[in-house]
Design a protein around this motif. Structure first.
Motif, PDB file in Angstrom:
ATOM      1  N   ILE A 188      -6.609  -8.552   3.060  1.00 58.35           N
ATOM      2  CA  ILE A 188      -5.179  -8.864   3.163  1.00 58.35           C
ATOM      3  C   ILE A 188      -4.568  -8.999   1.781  1.00 58.35           C
ATOM      4  O   ILE A 188      -3.481  -8.468   1.500  1.00 58.35           O
ATOM      5  CB  ILE A 188      -4.991 -10.143   3.983  1.00 58.35           C
ATOM      6  N   LEU A 189      -5.280  -9.702   0.866  1.00 57.02           N
ATOM      7  CA  LEU A 189      -4.765  -9.886  -0.498  1.00 57.02           C
ATOM      8  C   LEU A 189      -4.606  -8.549  -1.203  1.00 57.02           C
ATOM      9  O   LEU A 189      -3.552  -8.260  -1.797  1.00 57.02           O
ATOM     10  CB  LEU A 189      -5.704 -10.803  -1.275  1.00 57.02           C
ATOM     11  N   LEU A 190      -5.654  -7.707  -1.163  1.00 57.33           N
ATOM     12  CA  LEU A 190      -5.569  -6.418  -1.844  1.00 57.33           C
ATOM     13  C   LEU A 190      -4.500  -5.525  -1.217  1.00 57.33           C
ATOM     14  O   LEU A 190      -3.790  -4.801  -1.925  1.00 57.33           O
ATOM     15  CB  LEU A 190      -6.933  -5.722  -1.795  1.00 57.33           C
ATOM     16  N   GLY A 191      -4.385  -5.570   0.112  1.00 61.51           N
ATOM     17  CA  GLY A 191      -3.362  -4.767   0.761  1.00 61.51           C
ATOM     18  C   GLY A 191      -1.957  -5.178   0.352  1.00 61.51           C
ATOM     19  O   GLY A 191      -1.107  -4.336   0.042  1.00 61.51           O
ATOM     20  N   ILE A 192      -1.713  -6.507   0.340  1.00 59.41           N
ATOM     21  CA  ILE A 192      -0.381  -6.984  -0.043  1.00 59.41           C
ATOM     22  C   ILE A 192      -0.097  -6.662  -1.502  1.00 59.41           C
ATOM     23  O   ILE A 192       1.010  -6.214  -1.864  1.00 59.41           O
ATOM     24  CB  ILE A 192      -0.272  -8.490   0.230  1.00 59.41           C
ATOM     25  N   LEU A 193      -1.101  -6.877  -2.377  1.00 54.47           N
ATOM     26  CA  LEU A 193      -0.893  -6.567  -3.796  1.00 54.47           C
ATOM     27  C   LEU A 193      -0.652  -5.077  -3.996  1.00 54.47           C
ATOM     28  O   LEU A 193       0.188  -4.682  -4.827  1.00 54.47           O
ATOM     29  CB  LEU A 193      -2.107  -7.024  -4.607  1.00 54.47           C
ATOM     30  N   GLY A 194      -1.383  -4.227  -3.255  1.00 54.89           N
ATOM     31  CA  GLY A 194      -1.145  -2.793  -3.373  1.00 54.89           C
ATOM     32  C   GLY A 194       0.255  -2.405  -2.937  1.00 54.89           C
ATOM     33  O   GLY A 194       0.925  -1.595  -3.602  1.00 54.89           O
ATOM     34  N   ILE A 195       0.711  -2.982  -1.829  1.00 53.06           N
ATOM     35  CA  ILE A 195       2.067  -2.690  -1.365  1.00 53.06           C
ATOM     36  C   ILE A 195       3.096  -3.177  -2.379  1.00 53.06           C
ATOM     37  O   ILE A 195       4.072  -2.481  -2.692  1.00 53.06           O
ATOM     38  CB  ILE A 195       2.298  -3.340   0.011  1.00 53.06           C
ATOM     39  N   LEU A 196       2.873  -4.378  -2.922  1.00 54.93           N
ATOM     40  CA  LEU A 196       3.807  -4.906  -3.918  1.00 54.93           C
ATOM     41  C   LEU A 196       3.850  -4.026  -5.163  1.00 54.93           C
ATOM     42  O   LEU A 196       4.925  -3.712  -5.689  1.00 54.93           O
ATOM     43  CB  LEU A 196       3.404  -6.337  -4.300  1.00 54.93           C
ATOM     44  N   LEU A 197       2.648  -3.626  -5.644  1.00 52.71           N
ATOM     45  CA  LEU A 197       2.606  -2.804  -6.847  1.00 52.71           C
ATOM     46  C   LEU A 197       3.288  -1.461  -6.621  1.00 52.71           C
ATOM     47  O   LEU A 197       4.092  -1.010  -7.465  1.00 52.71           O
ATOM     48  CB  LEU A 197       1.143  -2.602  -7.261  1.00 52.71           C
ATOM     49  N   ALA A 198       3.009  -0.821  -5.494  1.00 50.85           N
ATOM     50  CA  ALA A 198       3.655   0.465  -5.212  1.00 50.85           C
ATOM     51  C   ALA A 198       5.166   0.300  -5.081  1.00 50.85           C
ATOM     52  O   ALA A 198       5.944   1.119  -5.585  1.00 50.85           O
ATOM     53  CB  ALA A 198       3.063   1.065  -3.932  1.00 50.85           C
ATOM     54  N   THR A 199       5.574  -0.786  -4.407  1.00 48.57           N
ATOM     55  CA  THR A 199       7.011  -1.014  -4.237  1.00 48.57           C
ATOM     56  C   THR A 199       7.694  -1.247  -5.570  1.00 48.57           C
ATOM     57  O   THR A 199       8.779  -0.709  -5.846  1.00 48.57           O
ATOM     58  CB  THR A 199       7.224  -2.227  -3.309  1.00 48.57           C
ATOM     59  N   VAL A 200       7.055  -2.064  -6.428  1.00 48.49           N
ATOM     60  CA  VAL A 200       7.654  -2.350  -7.740  1.00 48.49           C
ATOM     61  C   VAL A 200       7.719  -1.088  -8.593  1.00 48.49           C
ATOM     62  O   VAL A 200       8.732  -0.818  -9.274  1.00 48.49           O
ATOM     63  CB  VAL A 200       6.856  -3.474  -8.442  1.00 48.49           C
ATOM     64  N   LEU A 201       6.640  -0.295  -8.584  1.00 49.11           N
ATOM     65  CA  LEU A 201       6.644   0.928  -9.392  1.00 49.11           C
ATOM     66  C   LEU A 201       7.705   1.915  -8.919  1.00 49.11           C
ATOM     67  O   LEU A 201       8.481   2.454  -9.723  1.00 49.11           O
ATOM     68  CB  LEU A 201       5.262   1.579  -9.343  1.00 49.11           C
ATOM     69  N   ILE A 202       7.730   2.147  -7.607  1.00 48.84           N
ATOM     70  CA  ILE A 202       8.725   3.091  -7.082  1.00 48.84           C
ATOM     71  C   ILE A 202      10.131   2.564  -7.326  1.00 48.84           C
ATOM     72  O   ILE A 202      11.033   3.309  -7.743  1.00 48.84           O
ATOM     73  CB  ILE A 202       8.473   3.334  -5.586  1.00 48.84           C
ATOM     74  N   GLY A 203      10.312   1.270  -7.062  1.00 46.51           N
ATOM     75  CA  GLY A 203      11.637   0.693  -7.294  1.00 46.51           C
ATOM     76  C   GLY A 203      12.037   0.750  -8.760  1.00 46.51           C
ATOM     77  O   GLY A 203      13.206   1.016  -9.098  1.00 46.51           O
ATOM     78  N   GLY A 204      11.046   0.499  -9.669  1.00 46.40           N
ATOM     79  CA  GLY A 204      11.358   0.568 -11.100  1.00 46.40           C
ATOM     80  C   GLY A 204      11.741   1.964 -11.539  1.00 46.40           C
ATOM     81  O   GLY A 204      12.688   2.165 -12.310  1.00 46.40           O
ATOM     82  N   ILE A 205      10.969   2.966 -11.031  1.00 44.41           N
ATOM     83  CA  ILE A 205      11.287   4.348 -11.397  1.00 44.41           C
ATOM     84  C   ILE A 205      12.675   4.751 -10.893  1.00 44.41           C
ATOM     85  O   ILE A 205      13.477   5.361 -11.613  1.00 44.41           O
ATOM     86  CB  ILE A 205      10.197   5.293 -10.843  1.00 44.41           C
TER      87      ILE A 205
END
Length: 577
Positions: A49-66
């Motif tokens: 659950i932790l890795l899944g949430i962190l992965g979703i957060l990281l992908a969301t932040v990267l895509i949102g930042g780009i």
């Protein structure tokens, strides 16, 4: 999410046996000891659950930042293009520029003027041309006097913006027409802001975006950690396969036993109920998620199921059965998660115990009568030994007459044979206990169509209670039975000269489980009067109790309610209780 997981775990753990829980925890500990590398030990539910949430957060932040950087870049380009257009329009409206363009800039004033305007507007360059593209100013003086490589774009009389890839590099460019007094386009002003200025401001925007993204990622990671800990705490460290194993064991256990099981969470909501519990409690609706108050009517049964009446193996009456209930809290990991209630159907067993007790009482009465008959035989033998045959014959006739008169008198006044036999047996039991049990002279019961089983249950319980009430007192002990019937009702009155019932306890004595007597072996106390009232009310009868000294119970039942065909199905279980 936490509430749902807690409800699921309450269902699983409340139904799972302690042995199942121990096996699950032992499996988990063994797997951790033999798990090998850390990367494999991390494959737990909480870690996934932790890795899944962190992965979703990281992908969301990267895509949102780009996307944010691209949007900022497009916004900055538009802003600088607009600034260049406004600057170009301002320069085109300067009279000196217009006059110089009209006379071909013979005095060479446009270049110096453009250099001063560059310093004032912050533009990277200002290029002024005539309508044919001949340059009058340029950052590179060598380009002055040369024509543009591309056609003049403002000949339509409108301003234009865009990204210019000129000799100085890429820039945000704005172009405005120079118009003479008659409105004719005579030249063009091109103002540009080089990309390095846009890039510098974009770098500042990117730093802000990166800082915001880092803060959002850190906050999301913290929330993910807290959520992971909450999930781990709620699941008690069990993994998905262990939870699935517990669920399978629960299903096999719940549907494989003949005891009723009800599981409730800490808020009193029902999380599980097996088929046997539904049958015993008469639950037909969907009970999962409902409060106990919505499923069970108010009374002792609800109090016992909710744990408000403390004790083990508590007996409760329902409309169809005698149940033995046990309420136990469920504590896992030192935290209460709910409670579990088990129900056992003791109807048949209790019936056997009561019948055995009745047989034991009759056996004791017969044993006492055996002693009495032995004494009478001794008298007869003595009379015969003395040669008093006439006296012996008269004594034997008197004994036989007394017994016949008692049995025949009851049989002549009480029509149903089983009721007469019951009263005769109670007379024998009372005589053994030195209690004067009498049937009033005006007693008369025909009621040939009456349900004798119901009458026996009511009369037997009332007489037994009266005998118990007077058995402990000294002095005369009397119990009186009156049976009467007319065209519409059957009237039964049982009274005694015991201590009686207090006015405050008149209603309480009819509550199942209430008793002032100590337990008698395996036989449940506090069931008799509760059963009597239930029988009376079910048949639309009335029951009146007179408080002490001396108790008096008067019951009236409509004859129409004593139809044996209509009540045959319910009386079997009710008599057993």
């Amino acid at each position: 999410m936490t509430g749902s997981l807690r409800g699921i775990l309450c269902v699983l753990l409340s139904a799972a046996s302690p042995a199942a829980l121990r096996r699950a925890f032992m499996r988990r500990q063994d797997e951790q000891r033999k798990g090998g590398p850390t990367m494999w030990r991390l494959r737990t539910l909480a870690s996934m659950i932790l890795l899944g949430i962190l992965g979703i957060l990281l992908a969301t932040v990267l895509i949102g930042g780009i996307l944010d950087v691209r949007l900022s870049r497009a916004t900055l380009d538009h802003q600088y293009e607009e600034r260049a257009r406004i600057a170009a329009s301002t320069v085109a409206d300067i009279p000196e520029i217009r006059t110089a363009v009209l006379d071909g800039d013979r005095n060479r004033i446009i270049q110096p003027l453009a250099q001063r305007l560059i310093a004032g507007t912050g533009a990277s360059y200002i290029v002024v041309t005539d309508r044919d593209g001949l340059r009058f100013s340029h950052p590179n003086p060598q380009q002055i006097g040369r024509r543009l490589e591309e056609p003049v774009s403002v000949l339509d009389g409108r301003s234009h913006v865009g990204i210019d890839h000129g000799s100085l590099g890429q820039s945000a460019n704005g172009k405005a027409p120079i118009v003479d007094g008659r409105g004719r386009v005579v030249g063009q002003v091109s103002v540009g802001i080089l990309e390095n200025q846009v890039a510098h401001q974009l770098d500042e925007e990117i730093e802000a975006i990166a800082l915001y993204s880092a803060i959002a990622l850190a906050a999301g990671a913290a929330v993910a950690m807290l959520l992971t800990r909450a999930v781990k705490r709620v699941t008690f460290g069990l993994e998905l396969r262990e939870i699935a194993s517990l669920l399978q064991e629960r299903e096999a256990m719940l549907h494989g036993i003949r005891e009723g099981v009800i599981g409730m969470d800490a808020k009193g909501r029902v999380n599980l109920v097996n088929d046997e519990a539904r049958r015993l409690l008469g639950i037909t609706a969907n009970a999962i998620g409902q409060q106990l108050d919505e499923l069970v009517p108010a009374g002792r049964l609800r109090r016992v199921l909710a744990g408000r009446d403390a004790g083990a193996d508590l007996s409760v009456l329902t409309d169809d059965a005698l149940l033995v209930a046990n309420h136990r809290p469920v504590v896992v990991g030192g935290r209460p998660i709910g409670s579990i209630v088990t129900l056992r159907d003791r109807t048949e067993l209790e019936a056997l115990i009561r019948r055995m007790h009745a047989v034991t009482g009759l056996s004791n009465a017969l044993r006492a009568q055996e002693h009495e008959f032995t004494n009478r035989l001794h008298v007869l033998v003595g009379l015969l030994d003395l040669g008093e045959t006439d006296e012996a014959r008269q004594y034997l006739a008197d004994l036989a007459s007394d017994q016949l008169i008692s049995a025949e008198d009851l049989r002549s006044r009480i029509g149903p044979p089983v009721v007469a036999a019951l009263v005769l047996a109670k007379l024998a039991v009372a005589a053994e206990s030195d209690v004067d049990l009498s049937v009033t002279a005006d007693s008369h019961l025909d009621a040939p169509a009456a349900d004798a089983q119901t009458l026996m249950t009511i009369i037997g319980n009332l007489i037994d209670n009266a005998l118990d009430a007077v058995s402990a007192q000294s002095g005369p002990r009397r119990v009186t039975l009156q049976l009467r019937d007319d065209d519409h009702h059957v009237r039964m009155v049982v009274s005694d000269n015991g201590p009686g019932i207090s006015a405050e306890a008149v209603e309480e004595i009819f509550t199942d489980g209430y008793s002032t007597k100590s337990p008698r072996g395996e036989m449940r106390r506090g069931m008799g009067l509760a059963l009597v009232r239930r029988l009376v009310y079910r048949r639309n009868g009335t029951i009146d109790v007179s408080p002490g000294p001396g108790a008096r119970f008067e019951i009236r039942l409509p004859l129409s309610s004593l139809d044996p065909v209509a009540s045959a199905r319910t009386e079997v279980s009710e008599e057993s209780r």
